[in-house]
Enzyme design. Sequence first.
Site, PDB file in Angstrom:
ATOM      1  N   LYS A 251       0.825  -1.205   0.000  1.00 33.93           N
ATOM      2  CA  LYS A 251       0.000   0.000   0.000  1.00 33.93           C
ATOM      3  C   LYS A 251       0.858   1.253   0.000  1.00 33.93           C
ATOM      4  O   LYS A 251       1.945   1.287   0.598  1.00 33.93           O
ATOM      5  CB  LYS A 251      -0.945   0.001   1.202  1.00 33.93           C
ATOM      6  CG  LYS A 251      -1.917  -1.168   1.190  1.00 33.93           C
ATOM      7  CD  LYS A 251      -2.879  -1.125   2.352  1.00 33.93           C
ATOM      8  CE  LYS A 251      -3.844  -2.312   2.306  1.00 33.93           C
ATOM      9  NZ  LYS A 251      -4.817  -2.289   3.414  1.00 33.93           N
ATOM     10  N   ARG A 316     -16.313  -7.241   8.575  1.00 32.79           N
ATOM     11  CA  ARG A 316     -16.899  -6.051   7.973  1.00 32.79           C
ATOM     12  C   ARG A 316     -18.054  -6.430   7.069  1.00 32.79           C
ATOM     13  O   ARG A 316     -18.111  -7.546   6.537  1.00 32.79           O
ATOM     14  CB  ARG A 316     -15.855  -5.268   7.177  1.00 32.79           C
ATOM     15  CG  ARG A 316     -15.389  -5.937   5.903  1.00 32.79           C
ATOM     16  CD  ARG A 316     -14.266  -5.173   5.247  1.00 32.79           C
ATOM     17  NE  ARG A 316     -13.827  -5.793   4.004  1.00 32.79           N
ATOM     18  CZ  ARG A 316     -12.707  -5.476   3.360  1.00 32.79           C
ATOM     19  NH1 ARG A 316     -11.921  -4.535   3.856  1.00 32.79           N
ATOM     20  NH2 ARG A 316     -12.383  -6.084   2.238  1.00 32.79           N
ATOM     21  N   LYS A 510      -7.503   0.874   6.654  1.00 31.76           N
ATOM     22  CA  LYS A 510      -8.575   1.865   6.804  1.00 31.76           C
ATOM     23  C   LYS A 510      -9.305   1.657   8.135  1.00 31.76           C
ATOM     24  O   LYS A 510      -9.680   2.622   8.804  1.00 31.76           O
ATOM     25  CB  LYS A 510      -9.557   1.756   5.636  1.00 31.76           C
ATOM     26  CG  LYS A 510      -8.911   1.935   4.262  1.00 31.76           C
ATOM     27  CD  LYS A 510      -9.941   1.765   3.164  1.00 31.76           C
ATOM     28  CE  LYS A 510      -9.320   1.892   1.774  1.00 31.76           C
ATOM     29  NZ  LYS A 510      -8.485   0.722   1.424  1.00 31.76           N
TER      30      LYS A 510
END
Length: 829
Positions: A251, A316, A510
Site C-alpha cells: 500500500k 466487515r 482503513k
Amino acid sequence: MLIVQDLRTKQRYWKTSEPGKNDFGPGQIIMKFGEQLRTSVIKEYQWYYIAYDELKQQLKTDWATPPSKSNPKGKRKEWTEDDESKFIGRLEQELDKVHTKQKVKAIEISRRIAASEKEVGDVVARLDNRGPVGRDGNAQNDDAPTEEEFMMLEEDLSDIIADVHDLAKFVSLNYTGFQKIIKKHDKQTKWMLKPVFATRLKAKPFFKDNYDADIVKLSKLYDIVRTRGNPVKGDSAAGGSQGNFIRNTTKYWVHPDNITEVKLIILKHLPVLVFNANKEFEPKDSAITSIYYDNPETWDLYEGRLKKSEGAEAIRMRWYGDVDTETIFVERKTHREDWTGEKSVKARFNIKEKNMNAYLKGDLLPEALFEKARKDGKKSAKQIDEDERLAKEIQYSVIQKGYKPVCRSFYNRTAFQLPADARVRISLDTELTMVREDNLDGRQRSGDNWRRMDIGIDYPFSQLPAEDIERFPYAVLEVKLQTQAGQEPPEWVRELIASHLVEAVPKFSKFIHGTATLFPTRINLLPFWMPQMDVDIRKPVTQHFGIRRPGHSAQSSTSDDDEDDEDSDDEQYVEEGEGSQSSTALGSSDENLNRLREAREIENRAPGNELDIEEQMAAQPLDDEDEPLYDSDDEDNESDKIAEARHSGSWMYYPLLMKKHARMAGQHIIRTVDSMRKPNPVPRNGMISALGNGKITSKKFKAPKGKKIHVPVRVEPKVYFAAERTYLSWIEISVFIASAATLLLNFDHQPTVGALIGSGMFTLSAIASLIYCMAIYVIRSRAIRSRKAIKYHDSVGPSVIAFLFLAAFVINVIVQAHARGYIQMSWLD
C-alpha cells in the site's frame, strides 16, 4: 514545507519550514508562490492562470506614512469598503476566466475522446473484416489497418492523456492560488472574505471535475490500440466472485496533486476494470462502503489487526454503489503469520440487506439463509457448505463476543486489471472517509440497525458533525501482485512505486486508522503511521517519470510542472521544473511516427529501478542508530514524571532529575566516542550530496501522553530460538570460566593466597556473566512476547563482562608471576 533548489547541482528537495531555524547556504534559492506560478505555466494555459501577483499588489493600499529611516516599515492606509469592492470585482473576473477555460477545455477533451472512439471503432471494424493473411504476414485486403495507423491512434490518445494531465495540473494550481490569495486578504485587511468566496467557488466549481469518466473511456480506447485491436477478454468479475482469495498487497499514499497523473500512468499499461462494459459510467459505480465491527469494551479486533497477531480477524459488511443496493457482502479477514506456512485469507458470502438485522441478532440461522441457494443449484455444494460454515462462525462471533458496528469507511475506487487475469491488480481509492457508527456516547447513530441510514455516498458528508467524521487527506494505492516464486513485478510497476508520486506505507489499514482517529479517548495504542499524518509526503521529482506528450524527449515530462507546496504563512516556494512548457506544436506525421518509435524504444530499454531520494536517505546511517524512532514504550515518560514530581513537591524530583542528567551525559559521551570512531559517511551519489552537508537527521516521533505507538515487529519462532541460543552461549562461557576458577583452586594440595585471589576473580566473573545473561534473556523474551520495538542489541553489557574477564586474567598472571619469583609484591606474601 519549502522546496529548496541548489543552483550548482540543479537538485531540489523539501525542507520543513521552521521560523528562525532555516539555514540555506549560498547558491540555494527559495521562491514564493507567485514565482512558482510563473515558472509552472503550461503554454496552452499561459493567459488563463489566476493573476496572483496583481491581486496581491491590489491588497496593498497607498502609504499613509511612507517608510523612513526612523520608521522603515511605514504605515499604509486602512482597507476601505471601496477597496474591498474593487478587489472582489477583480477576483470575480479571475474566477470567471479560470472557470471558463476549464469548462471549454473539458468540453474539448470530451469531443476529442468521442472522435477517437469513432476512429478506433472504424479501425477495429476494418480489422474484423480483413481478408486472410498472406505468406508475408499481411492481410490480403487492402483496406486492413496498418501498423502506422495504430501508431497514429496511439499518438492521438497519448496526446489526449497529456491534455487531461495538463488540465488537472492547471486546475490544481489555480485552486491553490485562490485559496492563498483569500488567506492573504483576510490576514492583511482583517475583512473575512473566505466564507463568502466559498459560495462563489461552489457556483463555479472548476476544481470539482475528477475526470473519472474520461479516464474510463481513454483506458478502453488505449487498451484496444495498444493491443492492436486484440484486447484481453474475459470475465471482469473473475477473482471477485470467488469466496476465498489470496493476494500479496503493498500500500502507498498518493497526494491529491498526483492522483490524476497516477491514474493516467497506470491506464497506459493496465485498463480500468469495468464489470459492465455495456453500461455508461456513473459516479456511484466506483463507490465502496464498508462497516467494521468490534467490541467497544475490549477492542480486541482492532488490537489484533494492529499487532498482526496470529489468527487476528477483521469483520466487515461491504456493499458497492449507493445505499439502495440489495446485496451485502459479509467478509472476514484472517491474518496468518508467515512461519505457519499459511497465507492471510479473506473469505466472504453475500446476503440480502433485508436479512442483515435478523442474521446478526441470531434470529435467522445460516441453514435457512442458504436454503434457497441449495435449491437453485447455481453454486456447487462444496462452495455453499463453505459459505454456510463461514456464516455460522461470523454469527457466533458477533453474538458471543459482543461485536457492534463501530466505524464506516467510504471511498471511490478505480481498479486497473486485465479481465480474468489477476497477476497484476492495482486499485486507487480516493475521497477516503471514515465515519462513526457506534452509539457509545449516547447518540443514536445506528440505533438497533446494523448501519446508520443518514448518509449515503454524498461525499464530503457535510451534514455530519466534525467528531463523527475523518476525511483522509491522501488517496490509497494498492498494488496487488500474484507472481510466481522468484518472479519480479513488471518494470513499469517498479518504476511507479519508486517514483516521487507515491509514499510507501506498509500494512496501512482503513479500519485501524478510522478507529484510532474517531475514538481518541478510547484507543490508547496507535498505529505507527499516525505521526506521519503531520509530514508532507510530497517529494521533488527525482527522475523523469510521468506523462509524456508524443514527440517530446524523455527530458520533458509533464509531471515536472507544478508541484506546489502546502499552505504556509511565509508562502515560500521554489521552481519545480523547466519542462513545464509541455503543450507545444506537433511536427509532420512522419516525424511524429519516428519520434514515437524512438520513445517506445527508450521505454523498452528503461533503466532499472533506482532508489529515490527518500529511499537513499533511509539507506544512510543515522546520527544515532541506538535511538528508537518512536518514543512510546512507556506510558509515563521521564519528562512527565519529573514535571509531576516538581508540581507536587515530591521527594522524587531531585533523584529523577539527577537520573535524567546522568543518562544524558552518558549518551553524550557515547556519541562523542562514536563520532571519533566512525568515519564520515560517503554519499552514494550526487543526489544525496545536493541535500546539503550530507548529514541525515531523523525525526523522533513521540506519542501523546497516555498513549503508545505500536511499531510492527516481526516475531517468528526462530526469534525465540535465537534468544535461547544466545542465552545458552553465555551460560557455556560462564561454565568455562567457573571451571577455570575451580582448576586454579584445586591445582595445589594447599592453595596459596594467590590461587585464592585468582580463583575468586574468575568466580566473580562467571557469576556476573550468569546474572547478566539471565537478566538480558528475561528482558528480551518479554519484549519479544509483547512485540516491542526496542533496541535488542546491547553494546555495554558484553564490554563490561569482557573487562571483568580481562581483569581476572591480568590479576591471575600477576599472582602466578609473584609465586614463581619473577616479581615481588609484599601484599601477596
